[in-house]
Design a protein around this motif. Sequence first.
Motif, short mmCIF file in Angstrom:
data_model
loop_
_atom_site.label_atom_id
_atom_site.label_comp_id
_atom_site.label_asym_id
_atom_site.label_seq_id
_atom_site.Cartn_x
_atom_site.Cartn_y
_atom_site.Cartn_z
N SER A 17 34.66 40.34 -18.54
CA SER A 17 33.55 39.51 -18.85
C SER A 17 32.29 40.51 -19.07
CB SER A 17 33.21 38.55 -18.04
OG SER A 17 33.99 37.41 -17.97
N VAL A 64 35.30 32.95 -31.23
CA VAL A 64 34.72 32.86 -29.68
C VAL A 64 34.56 31.76 -29.14
CG1 VAL A 64 33.71 35.26 -30.57
CG2 VAL A 64 32.30 33.19 -30.49
N PHE A 68 32.82 32.68 -25.42
CA PHE A 68 31.45 33.24 -25.36
C PHE A 68 30.60 31.69 -25.31
CE2 PHE A 68 32.00 37.27 -28.17
CZ PHE A 68 33.21 37.56 -27.33
N MET A 83 30.11 36.64 -22.38
CA MET A 83 31.41 36.80 -23.03
C MET A 83 32.55 36.84 -22.15
SD MET A 83 30.38 39.66 -25.79
CE MET A 83 30.07 40.84 -24.70
N LEU A 86 37.47 38.47 -22.57
CA LEU A 86 37.38 39.50 -23.75
C LEU A 86 38.69 39.86 -24.13
CD1 LEU A 86 34.16 41.21 -22.47
CD2 LEU A 86 34.49 40.20 -25.00
N ASP A 90 37.45 42.00 -29.90
CA ASP A 90 36.02 41.77 -29.45
C ASP A 90 35.27 43.07 -29.62
OD1 ASP A 90 36.83 39.41 -27.45
OD2 ASP A 90 36.16 38.92 -29.35
N TYR A 94 27.14 44.71 -30.87
CA TYR A 94 26.47 43.32 -31.06
C TYR A 94 25.27 43.67 -31.16
CZ TYR A 94 30.94 41.40 -29.45
OH TYR A 94 32.33 41.05 -29.49
#
Length: 125
Positions: A17, A64, A68, A83, A86, A90, A94
Amino acid sequence: QVQLVESGGGLVPAGGSLRLSCVASGRTFSSYTMGWFRQVPGKEREFVAAISWYGGRTYYADSVKGRFTISRDNAKNTVYLQMNSLEPVDTAVYLCAARGVEHGTSVLGNNYDYWGQGTQVAVSS
């Protein structure tokens, strides 16, 4: 005008995460709806999540959804992207984005007026 600065990216193993933050400065933060997008070199920018100015409405890309969570704290001028679970797919830069609240929330990157520089997320298999 608003300036956006993302943080919180890093390298995590699959299943891990991360929580990304995007701090805004300039005009009143609650004047903007916010979005998170991601981009991989050589690919088009991809919508991830968006949130209304008061946080009551959220939207997610199917890829997602359930993993997410987007949220915001207007008192701290910050939008977050939690998030979980994962996956290597991914992995991306971002970016957070802002658009005037009068225009509503959008999943289209071209509808956003302001962008941060991005934070790198890498997920190892």
